[in-house]
Scaffold this motif. Structure first.
Motif, short mmCIF file in Angstrom:
data_model
loop_
_atom_site.label_atom_id
_atom_site.label_comp_id
_atom_site.label_asym_id
_atom_site.label_seq_id
_atom_site.Cartn_x
_atom_site.Cartn_y
_atom_site.Cartn_z
N ARG A 63 0.88 -1.16 0.00
CA ARG A 63 0.00 0.00 0.00
C ARG A 63 0.92 1.22 0.00
NH1 ARG A 63 -0.40 2.43 4.91
NH2 ARG A 63 0.26 1.22 6.69
N ASN A 84 -6.63 -1.45 -5.18
CA ASN A 84 -7.79 -1.70 -4.31
C ASN A 84 -8.59 -2.88 -4.85
OD1 ASN A 84 -7.07 0.32 -2.46
ND2 ASN A 84 -8.08 1.89 -3.69
N ALA A 103 -4.13 3.88 -1.06
CA ALA A 103 -4.48 2.77 -1.94
C ALA A 103 -3.73 1.49 -1.56
CB ALA A 103 -4.17 3.13 -3.39
#
Length: 137
Positions: A63, A84, A103
């Protein structure tokens, strides 16, 4: 047109490798290109990274910094990406995608087992939001 490159103050040289890690992944190579505060947006910085994927290489699931808005542009080759819960898609040279703040990036890899690929990642991020990329187990 000659390519201009601005070195970062704390830059270290990226080391290329094609040796698989313990999980069998051939890693991507990330090279910092640019890191500077945005003068007219207090507290924000612009960071640019070049990501090289050897044939069959992949980034670990990860992420990004919670504040990071990312513009990803394929410089060469084809990159398979999923952000995602979106669709998994292959982006070709000249194509791009964006990633919202915080994200999750479960898939980021070279779509080819025989040709290299290269990506330019541009981050607009809170200046104190580090690291830019966090591995996901």
């Amino acid at each position: 047109m000659e390519k201009s490159r601005i070195p970062m103050a704390d830059e270290t040289k990226a080391v290329a490798t094609s040796v698989p890690d313990q999980g069998g992944h051939v890693p991507s190579i990330v090279t910092p290109i640019f890191d500077q505060a945005i003068p007219n947006i207090p507290g924000k910085s612009l960071n640019v990274l070049e990501v090289d994927y050897a044939p069959g290489a992949a980034a670990h699931p990860h992420r990004h910094a919670k504040s990071a808005f990312i513009y990803a542009y394929v410089l060469s080759g084809e990159i398979e990406s999923k952000v995602n819960d979106g669709e998994t898609r292959v982006y070709k040279t000249g194509e791009f995608w964006t990633e919202p703040p915080n994200a999750n990036h479960p898939i980021s890899r070279n779509a080819s087992k025989t040709k290299p690929a290269k990506l330019l990642a541009v981050f607009v991020v809170d200046s104190d939001d580090k690291p830019l990329t966090i591995p996901v187990e």
